[in-house]
Structure formats: structure tokens, C-alpha cells
Enzyme design. Structure first.
Site, PDB file in Angstrom:
ATOM      1  N   GLY A  17       0.782  -1.227   0.000  1.00 25.20           N
ATOM      2  CA  GLY A  17       0.000   0.000   0.000  1.00 25.20           C
ATOM      3  C   GLY A  17       0.815   1.278   0.000  1.00 25.20           C
ATOM      4  O   GLY A  17       1.832   1.411  -0.686  1.00 25.20           O
ATOM      5  N   ILE A  18       0.353   2.245   0.798  1.00 25.20           N
ATOM      6  CA  ILE A  18       0.985   3.563   0.853  1.00 25.20           C
ATOM      7  C   ILE A  18       2.411   3.466   1.369  1.00 25.20           C
ATOM      8  O   ILE A  18       3.320   4.122   0.844  1.00 25.20           O
ATOM      9  CB  ILE A  18       0.144   4.516   1.727  1.00 25.20           C
ATOM     10  CG1 ILE A  18      -1.181   4.835   1.033  1.00 25.20           C
ATOM     11  CG2 ILE A  18       0.907   5.808   2.024  1.00 25.20           C
ATOM     12  CD1 ILE A  18      -2.164   5.622   1.884  1.00 25.20           C
ATOM     13  N   ASP A  63       6.861  -6.095  15.061  1.00 25.76           N
ATOM     14  CA  ASP A  63       5.458  -5.966  15.457  1.00 25.76           C
ATOM     15  C   ASP A  63       5.349  -4.682  16.262  1.00 25.76           C
ATOM     16  O   ASP A  63       5.898  -4.580  17.368  1.00 25.76           O
ATOM     17  CB  ASP A  63       5.043  -7.174  16.303  1.00 25.76           C
ATOM     18  CG  ASP A  63       3.584  -7.124  16.731  1.00 25.76           C
ATOM     19  OD1 ASP A  63       2.953  -6.049  16.645  1.00 25.76           O
ATOM     20  OD2 ASP A  63       3.072  -8.168  17.180  1.00 25.76           O
ATOM     21  N   ARG A 153     -16.209   2.514  12.786  1.00 21.48           N
ATOM     22  CA  ARG A 153     -14.748   2.646  12.655  1.00 21.48           C
ATOM     23  C   ARG A 153     -14.158   3.397  13.848  1.00 21.48           C
ATOM     24  O   ARG A 153     -13.146   4.085  13.701  1.00 21.48           O
ATOM     25  CB  ARG A 153     -14.403   3.402  11.370  1.00 21.48           C
ATOM     26  CG  ARG A 153     -14.978   2.803  10.103  1.00 21.48           C
ATOM     27  CD  ARG A 153     -14.239   1.573   9.649  1.00 21.48           C
ATOM     28  NE  ARG A 153     -14.855   1.022   8.444  1.00 21.48           N
ATOM     29  CZ  ARG A 153     -14.474  -0.098   7.853  1.00 21.48           C
ATOM     30  NH1 ARG A 153     -13.492  -0.800   8.361  1.00 21.48           N
ATOM     31  NH2 ARG A 153     -15.091  -0.526   6.774  1.00 21.48           N
ATOM     32  N   TYR A 156     -10.297   2.969  14.839  1.00 18.56           N
ATOM     33  CA  TYR A 156      -9.438   3.448  13.756  1.00 18.56           C
ATOM     34  C   TYR A 156      -9.471   4.968  13.657  1.00 18.56           C
ATOM     35  O   TYR A 156      -8.436   5.634  13.614  1.00 18.56           O
ATOM     36  CB  TYR A 156      -9.888   2.818  12.437  1.00 18.56           C
ATOM     37  CG  TYR A 156      -9.149   3.330  11.227  1.00 18.56           C
ATOM     38  CD1 TYR A 156      -7.875   2.865  10.914  1.00 18.56           C
ATOM     39  CD2 TYR A 156      -9.720   4.288  10.385  1.00 18.56           C
ATOM     40  CE1 TYR A 156      -7.191   3.339   9.799  1.00 18.56           C
ATOM     41  CE2 TYR A 156      -9.049   4.759   9.273  1.00 18.56           C
ATOM     42  CZ  TYR A 156      -7.784   4.284   8.984  1.00 18.56           C
ATOM     43  OH  TYR A 156      -7.115   4.758   7.882  1.00 18.56           O
ATOM     44  N   LYS A 160      -6.531   7.973  14.176  1.00 25.72           N
ATOM     45  CA  LYS A 160      -6.147   8.859  13.089  1.00 25.72           C
ATOM     46  C   LYS A 160      -6.348  10.327  13.470  1.00 25.72           C
ATOM     47  O   LYS A 160      -5.570  11.193  13.064  1.00 25.72           O
ATOM     48  CB  LYS A 160      -6.925   8.509  11.821  1.00 25.72           C
ATOM     49  CG  LYS A 160      -6.546   7.151  11.231  1.00 25.72           C
ATOM     50  CD  LYS A 160      -5.060   7.061  10.938  1.00 25.72           C
ATOM     51  CE  LYS A 160      -4.662   5.787  10.250  1.00 25.72           C
ATOM     52  NZ  LYS A 160      -3.213   5.716   9.925  1.00 25.72           N
ATOM     53  N   VAL A 189      -7.797   5.454  -1.067  1.00 28.88           N
ATOM     54  CA  VAL A 189      -6.627   5.012  -1.826  1.00 28.88           C
ATOM     55  C   VAL A 189      -6.757   3.510  -2.077  1.00 28.88           C
ATOM     56  O   VAL A 189      -7.129   2.747  -1.171  1.00 28.88           O
ATOM     57  CB  VAL A 189      -5.318   5.302  -1.067  1.00 28.88           C
ATOM     58  CG1 VAL A 189      -4.111   4.855  -1.887  1.00 28.88           C
ATOM     59  CG2 VAL A 189      -5.210   6.783  -0.729  1.00 28.88           C
ATOM     60  N   ASP A 190      -6.463   3.097  -3.281  1.00 25.11           N
ATOM     61  CA  ASP A 190      -6.571   1.687  -3.643  1.00 25.11           C
ATOM     62  C   ASP A 190      -5.387   0.913  -3.071  1.00 25.11           C
ATOM     63  O   ASP A 190      -4.333   0.806  -3.690  1.00 25.11           O
ATOM     64  CB  ASP A 190      -6.629   1.536  -5.163  1.00 25.11           C
ATOM     65  CG  ASP A 190      -6.915   0.100  -5.587  1.00 25.11           C
ATOM     66  OD1 ASP A 190      -7.165  -0.752  -4.709  1.00 25.11           O
ATOM     67  OD2 ASP A 190      -6.902  -0.165  -6.809  1.00 25.11           O
ATOM     68  N   ARG A 203      -9.969   0.140  -7.545  1.00 26.32           N
ATOM     69  CA  ARG A 203     -10.265   1.072  -8.648  1.00 26.32           C
ATOM     70  C   ARG A 203     -11.158   0.433  -9.714  1.00 26.32           C
ATOM     71  O   ARG A 203     -11.829   1.136 -10.458  1.00 26.32           O
ATOM     72  CB  ARG A 203      -8.969   1.565  -9.266  1.00 26.32           C
ATOM     73  CG  ARG A 203      -8.280   2.632  -8.418  1.00 26.32           C
ATOM     74  CD  ARG A 203      -6.845   2.857  -8.847  1.00 26.32           C
ATOM     75  NE  ARG A 203      -6.705   3.375 -10.179  1.00 26.32           N
ATOM     76  CZ  ARG A 203      -6.652   4.669 -10.503  1.00 26.32           C
ATOM     77  NH1 ARG A 203      -6.761   5.579  -9.546  1.00 26.32           N
ATOM     78  NH2 ARG A 203      -6.484   5.058 -11.744  1.00 26.32           N
TER      79      ARG A 203
END
Length: 246
Positions: A17-18, A63, A153, A156, A160, A189-190, A203
Site C-alpha cells: 500500500g501507501i 510488530d 470505525r 481506527y 487517526k 486510496v486503492d 479502482r
């Protein structure tokens, strides 16, 4: 010469990913890249690509819910490269949709540990060498989800949102030492994590999703000397997933 020539960068969550896109972009810009994740084979593959681009790399399996692993990332980086110039706190757990009333306390703690506490601790471990060198770039990867709460969510989004506050607080503490601290809040974001969390084909199903490389390009700018005027800032990188566009 790349924009990050002779700089050493730690990128967490660099196996996909990112994080992977940022690690590879940094390598192409000449940085020494320390890639961390829990999957050894995946980060070794990323480091191999960094080295193919002509930069130096180091894979550290860790980890981030374990404090001694976080310390080991800092120690191994110092041993090989003498310190760290750039830190990207990207690793995160995106939990499945679940209301707080049903959220297991152990999952809550793990999300907090990986998404937030690890970023704070790794920043703490990286700062002494940055302060000594009077130079540093810290980039925290938040989310559009850090800007507003949302059903299912909670854990999460709380982490953030807290990363944005961490960014502002640390920036205020270290600007006097020549260190810039910024935050990126990506929209959709994919990535593998997005596909898994949202049950999406990426996408193919939603062409508005950005590519990880678009966020990586912004990270390169924030990690470079070109961004000296930017610190203590959360940059909304929503692309065409910006709520303004409906």
C-alpha cells in the site's frame, strides 16, 4: 541527484500500500530506506527494489504493538546508518466495521498500540539523533477518517484523529531544533488494506480511488528540503474522493 540523497528514512508498514509506495519513492530519490513490517519476505522484496534503484536499504521485521520491536527498529537503523533523518509513521490496523458496543477490548488496545502508540514511541526514539543533527522530517499518515467520526470505525478513526494532534504537539516542541513534523490525511486510496476493510475491488469498482503513488509523491515533498515552510500541518490529500465533490 535525488531530493533525499544521503538521508536515512524509516518507513513503517512498508510491505504494501501507501507505505510500500513511499519506501520505493524515497529510494528513487536517493534515501537510505529502512522498511519495517511484520512480514519478512514482503519487506525484503521492497528493500531489493530500493537497492535496484541505487539506494541502500534495510529490512526490519517488527510488530509495532511490541515496544522492544520499536526500539529495535531505532537501534538497527542507528547501527547501519548512524541515525535517522526522516520518519514516516504509516503502519495501521483498519479494523472491520463494528460498533463500539461490540468492539472487543483487546482489539481496541491493539489498534491503539499499532496506529498511535507506536508512532509516538518511534518518534521519541528518533528525535535524539535529529535534535543532535538539527535536522529531521517526521511524517504521520492519518486519514480522511481522522477528520470526522464515522459509524463502525471508532477505534481506527480515534487513532487517526489523535495522529493529527500528535503532529501538531511534537511540531511545537521540536521546530527550534530544525525538525519539521507534518501529517498526511489521505482520502480513498486503492490499497490492500482498503480492499480488505471495505470488501472492495479497488479502482475496478471505484475509479475515484487514488493510487498509493499519489500519496508517496506528497510524502517525498514533505521529506525534502523544499518543504521547509511547512510544519505542524495536516495536509488533506483527498483527491476525487473529497466530500466536496459528492
Amino acid at each position: 541527484m535525488g531530493q533525499l540523497e544521503n538521508r536515512t528514512a524509516i518507513v513503517t508498514g512498508a510491505s504494501q500500500g501507501i507505505g510500500r509506495a513511499i519506501a520505493l519513492a524515497f529510494g528513487r530519490e536517493g534515501a537510505n530506506v529502512v522498511a519495517t513490517a511484520r512480514t519478512t519476505a514482503a519487506i525484503e522484496a521492497v528493500v531489493a527494489q530500493v537497492e535496484e534503484a541505487g539506494a541502500a536499504g534495510l529490512a526490519v521485521t517488527a510488530d509495532l504493538s511490541v515496544e522492544r520491536d520499536i526500539q529495535r527498529i531505532a537501534d538497527e537503523t542507528t547501527t547501519k546508518f548512524g541515525g535517522v533523518d526522516i520518519l514516516v509513521n504509516n503502519a495501521a490496523i483498519i479494523h472491520p466495521p463494528i460498533d463500539l458496543v461490540d468492539l472487543d477490548a483487546d482489539l481496541w488496545r491493539r489498534v491503539m498500540d499499532v496506529n498511535l502508540t507506536a508512532a509516538a514511541l518511534l518518534t521519541k526514539f528518533a528525535l535524539p539523533s535529529m535534535i543532535e543533527n538539527r535536522y529531521g522530517k517526521i511524517i504521520n499518515i492519518s486519514s480522511i477518517g481522522g477528520r470526522k467520526g464515522g459509524k463502525g470505525r471508532t477505534a481506527y478513526r480515534v487513532t487517526k484523529a489523535a495522529l493529527i494532534s500528535l503532529t501538531e504537539s511534537v511540531a511545537a516542541e521540536v521546530k527550534q531544533h530544525g525538525i519539521d513534523v507534518n501529517c498526511i490525511c489521505p482520502g480513498g486510496v486503492d490499497t490492500e488494506g482498503f480492499r480488505e476493510a471495505f470488501g472492495s475491488e479497488g479502482r475496478e469498482e471505484n475509479p475515484k480511488l487514488m493510487l498509493p503513488e499519489e500519496i508517496a509523491a506528497l510524502a517525498v515533498f514533505l521529506a525534502s528540503d523544499m518543504s521547509s515552510a511547512v510544519t505542524g500541518t495536516a495536509v488533506d490529500a483527498f483527491g476525487t474522493t473529497n466530500p466536496l465533490f459528492g
